[in-house]
Design a protein around this motif. Structure first.
Motif, mmCIF file in Angstrom:
data_model
loop_
_atom_site.group_PDB
_atom_site.id
_atom_site.type_symbol
_atom_site.label_atom_id
_atom_site.label_comp_id
_atom_site.label_asym_id
_atom_site.label_seq_id
_atom_site.Cartn_x
_atom_site.Cartn_y
_atom_site.Cartn_z
ATOM 1 N N ARG A 415 0.822 -1.218 0.000
ATOM 2 C CA ARG A 415 0.000 0.000 0.000
ATOM 3 C C ARG A 415 0.854 1.265 0.000
ATOM 4 N N LEU A 416 2.146 1.114 0.129
ATOM 5 C CA LEU A 416 3.031 2.270 0.205
ATOM 6 C C LEU A 416 3.548 2.653 -1.172
ATOM 7 N N ARG A 417 3.666 3.963 -1.417
ATOM 8 C CA ARG A 417 4.182 4.467 -2.689
ATOM 9 C C ARG A 417 5.592 4.999 -2.467
ATOM 10 N N MET A 418 6.487 4.577 -3.354
ATOM 11 C CA MET A 418 7.882 5.007 -3.246
ATOM 12 C C MET A 418 8.089 6.337 -3.989
ATOM 13 N N PRO A 419 9.040 7.160 -3.578
ATOM 14 C CA PRO A 419 9.835 6.942 -2.365
ATOM 15 C C PRO A 419 9.070 7.379 -1.127
ATOM 16 N N LEU A 420 9.312 6.694 -0.027
ATOM 17 C CA LEU A 420 8.805 7.162 1.260
ATOM 18 C C LEU A 420 9.666 8.351 1.700
ATOM 19 N N ILE A 421 9.102 9.209 2.509
ATOM 20 C CA ILE A 421 9.850 10.363 3.030
ATOM 21 C C ILE A 421 9.818 10.320 4.550
ATOM 22 N N LEU A 422 11.005 10.239 5.135
ATOM 23 C CA LEU A 422 11.108 10.357 6.591
ATOM 24 C C LEU A 422 11.475 11.805 6.894
ATOM 25 N N ARG A 423 10.609 12.506 7.586
ATOM 26 C CA ARG A 423 10.802 13.937 7.818
ATOM 27 C C ARG A 423 10.347 14.316 9.207
ATOM 28 N N ASN A 424 10.588 15.601 9.551
ATOM 29 C CA ASN A 424 10.118 16.102 10.836
ATOM 30 C C ASN A 424 8.654 16.534 10.736
ATOM 31 N N TRP A 425 8.015 16.587 11.895
ATOM 32 C CA TRP A 425 6.607 17.011 11.972
ATOM 33 C C TRP A 425 6.456 18.441 11.487
ATOM 34 N N ARG A 426 5.319 18.689 10.817
ATOM 35 C CA ARG A 426 4.974 20.042 10.379
ATOM 36 C C ARG A 426 3.579 20.382 10.899
ATOM 37 N N PRO A 427 3.380 21.627 11.305
ATOM 38 C CA PRO A 427 2.034 22.017 11.755
ATOM 39 C C PRO A 427 0.989 21.660 10.700
ATOM 40 N N GLY A 428 -0.111 21.074 11.154
ATOM 41 C CA GLY A 428 -1.175 20.673 10.238
ATOM 42 C C GLY A 428 -1.142 19.204 9.882
ATOM 43 N N ASP A 429 -0.036 18.496 10.172
ATOM 44 C CA ASP A 429 0.039 17.063 9.898
ATOM 45 C C ASP A 429 -1.083 16.333 10.624
ATOM 46 N N ALA A 430 -1.748 15.431 9.887
ATOM 47 C CA ALA A 430 -2.854 14.683 10.479
ATOM 48 C C ALA A 430 -3.024 13.365 9.732
ATOM 49 N N PRO A 460 9.852 12.527 14.294
ATOM 50 C CA PRO A 460 9.908 11.831 12.995
ATOM 51 C C PRO A 460 8.550 11.353 12.492
ATOM 52 N N ILE A 461 8.305 11.649 11.225
ATOM 53 C CA ILE A 461 7.065 11.300 10.527
ATOM 54 C C ILE A 461 7.440 10.557 9.250
ATOM 55 N N LEU A 462 6.664 9.530 8.889
ATOM 56 C CA LEU A 462 6.880 8.831 7.611
ATOM 57 C C LEU A 462 5.721 9.170 6.682
ATOM 58 N N GLU A 463 6.082 9.587 5.485
ATOM 59 C CA GLU A 463 5.097 10.039 4.511
ATOM 60 C C GLU A 463 5.158 9.140 3.275
ATOM 61 N N SER A 464 3.991 8.824 2.725
ATOM 62 C CA SER A 464 3.901 8.025 1.494
ATOM 63 C C SER A 464 2.909 8.697 0.556
ATOM 64 N N GLY A 465 3.391 9.094 -0.612
ATOM 65 C CA GLY A 465 2.498 9.745 -1.581
ATOM 66 C C GLY A 465 1.835 10.986 -1.033
ATOM 67 N N GLY A 466 2.541 11.744 -0.183
ATOM 68 C CA GLY A 466 1.998 12.970 0.378
ATOM 69 C C GLY A 466 1.116 12.757 1.592
ATOM 70 N N GLN A 467 0.947 11.510 2.063
ATOM 71 C CA GLN A 467 0.113 11.215 3.214
ATOM 72 C C GLN A 467 0.964 10.711 4.373
ATOM 73 N N VAL A 468 0.612 11.130 5.585
ATOM 74 C CA VAL A 468 1.283 10.628 6.772
ATOM 75 C C VAL A 468 0.805 9.208 7.039
ATOM 76 N N VAL A 469 1.765 8.282 7.129
ATOM 77 C CA VAL A 469 1.385 6.879 7.368
ATOM 78 C C VAL A 469 1.882 6.378 8.719
ATOM 79 N N TRP A 470 2.800 7.149 9.325
ATOM 80 C CA TRP A 470 3.381 6.684 10.595
ATOM 81 C C TRP A 470 4.024 7.857 11.308
ATOM 82 N N ALA A 471 3.950 7.831 12.645
ATOM 83 C CA ALA A 471 4.671 8.794 13.489
ATOM 84 C C ALA A 471 5.244 8.020 14.662
ATOM 85 N N LEU A 472 6.453 8.362 15.050
ATOM 86 C CA LEU A 472 7.131 7.631 16.117
ATOM 87 C C LEU A 472 6.275 7.584 17.382
ATOM 88 N N GLY A 473 6.113 6.370 17.915
ATOM 89 C CA GLY A 473 5.377 6.200 19.158
ATOM 90 C C GLY A 473 3.872 6.224 19.014
#
Length: 497
Positions: A415-430, A460-473
């Protein structure tokens, strides 16, 4: 009656200030006390099994008089066939440059010289000539300025490589000793300058106390200092034990639960559930709380210098606040911050600077790392901003139950689209986390998860295709979570760099 040399010899042996094999640098100013120290150690060195060298620090404050002092000490060393080390520093210039007072500058530079002697291997101990009179003057000076039990401890017989063999000897006894041996000494004219508090205590206050109140006042003040040192040793041991038991340390700083700081012994009737109701005046074991704060500060800065009683009080009042997200700035760039019942002590760093920038709408220490998942095995990415390494491990989902039982986040690789992006949190992430029906902002989830405010900007946030799919913890996104029909799962692990 024992001779002065025998008394010093017995004291040194009993306390272990000097031991056989020590190379002892005797700090000689040229005054009576230090000249007597050199003479006594010279006459007892064979019994002590030590080697001696004479050292002199020229403060360059009295012109020709300072030069004459240095020459006098050099001659004294020659007369005893001892090695001699001379160092000079312009104390007045250093005081002006660093905005120190003159007395403080002189002490700093003089003790830096002593430390160099030890560091360079010229000496294992440095003996200085503080006397019982110096001890009494120090205790009185601390009382006049205002002090607590720590200040009453006065001068310690040993501090690191510095030892004080004459701390139990009166100044007048040393002068009588030198006169018996026909040994001259130099008088420092600055000791007569009664504009200095210490000089006024020596010339006026102590003689008045001895004459009008108690002839034995010097001995009594020395006893007070000794008893205070013994108390300090107990408190230091207890504070150290509580620090090790209650304080957590990581690369960002030190943290302690508020209730543990307020009631560090966990005694019955200690801090209530709402520690904010505890008044500063009625904290159980307040003395231990204050010492823990000072130790937290010292662990970060490497010194307690600069931390006053009012700063300790600021931290206690911060702990009493019911709201989180508050902080107080302490001297030396130390910040104490309260988050969800925890006090975090940290040095002002790029993270705190980035937090302020983020509050102004600027980007906090941003990072974004692309990740391509392999066909099998794992993908590893290091995030130096966090001093963390993340491993995205691909697993056969038939073994998923065994893997996920450990609390790891599991995503469906298909279900994940490459490339995944591991980035820092940004206001508005949901995103909509597993187990929730609606989309939730990460800011809300941070609050629910009691994530400290200072940690959120770089979370740390993991993003796939512009969508947040995971956040640490946090639980993974429901739409991307591994489940029935998943062939390959993705488990995310983290470790420190």
């Amino acid at each position: 009656m024992k001779s002065l040399e025998q008394r010093v010899l017995d004291s040194v042996r009993e306390t272990g200030l000097l031991r056989p094999g020590d190379r002892v640098a005797v700090a000689v100013s040229g005054g009576a006390d230090s000249v007597a120290l050199l003479q006594i150690l010279q006459n007892t060195r064979a019994k002590l099994g030590i080697q001696l060298l004479a050292v002199h620090f020229d403060h360059c404050l009295r012109g020709a008089e300072s030069d004459a002092d240095a020459e006098f000490v050099a001659g004294l060393a020659r007369s005893h066939n001892l090695p001699f080390v001379l160092d000079r520093e312009d104390v007045a210039a250093a005081a002006k440059r660093n905005k120190w007072n003159l007395e403080d500058a002189a002490r700093r530079l003089r003790y830096a010289f002593f430390e160099r002697l030890v560091r360079e291997g010229r000496a294992t101990r440095v003996a200085v000539a503080h006397t019982a009179d110096d001890q009494a003057e120090t205790v009185l000076a601390h009382l006049i300025r205002g002090t607590g039990p720590t200040g009453l401890a006065g001068i310690y017989p040993a501090a690191g490589a510095i030892v004080r063999p004459l701390l139990g000897v009166r100044r007048e006894d040393l002068r009588a000793y030198l006169r018996r041996h026909g040994q001259a000494w130099r008088e420092d004219s600055t000791n007569l300058d009664v504009r200095r508090v210490r000089a006024r205590i020596r010339a006026r206050l102590l003689p008045l106390l001895e004459k009008e109140f108690s002839p034995g006042v010097v001995g009594r003040l020395a006893d007070l200092a000794r008893l205070s040192r013994e108390e300090q040793e107990f408190w230091n041991a207890l504070t150290g034990e509580r620090f090790r038991a209650l304080v957590r340390r990581d690369e960002s700083g030190l943290s302690i639960r508020v209730r543990d700081l307020i009631a560090p012994m966990n005694l019955p009737g200690g801090a209530p559930a709402d520690e904010a109701r505890q008044t500063a005046e009625h904290l159980p074991l307040r003395a231990l709380t204050e010492r823990l704060i000072r130790l937290l500060y010292a662990e970060l800065r490497g010194t307690r210098q600069g931390l006053a009683a009012r700063h300790v009080e600021q931290v206690i009042r911060l702990a009493q606040l019911s709201a989180g997200g508050r902080r107080t700035e302490l001297p030396g760039g130390v910040i104490a911050e309260k988050n969800f019942g925890v006090l975090i002590f940290a040095l002002r760093s790029r993270r705190h600077v980035s937090q302020k920038r983020a509050g102004r709408g600027e980007a906090p220490d941003a990072y974004a790392y692309p990740i391509e998942l392999p066909g099998r095995g794992c993908a590893t990415i290091s995030v130096p901003e966090l001093r963390r390494r993340f491993r995205l491990k691909l697993i056969d989902w038939t073994f998923a139950e065994r893997e996920t039982r450990r609390g790891r986040s599991a995503l469906d690789a298909d279900r994940l689209r490459m490339p995944l992006i591991l980035r820092n949190w940004r206001p508005g992430d949901a995103y909509r986390p597993l187990g929730r029906r609606q989309t939730h902002k990460l800011k809300q989830m941070f609050a629910e998860g009691r994530i400290p405010v200072c940690d959120r900007a770089g979370w740390p946030i993991l993003e796939s295709g512009g969508q947040v799919v995971w956040a640490l913890g946090m639980p993974p996104a429901r739409e991307f979570c591994a489940g029935e029909g998943t062939a390959t799962g993705v488990v995310i692990e983290e470790e420190r760099l």
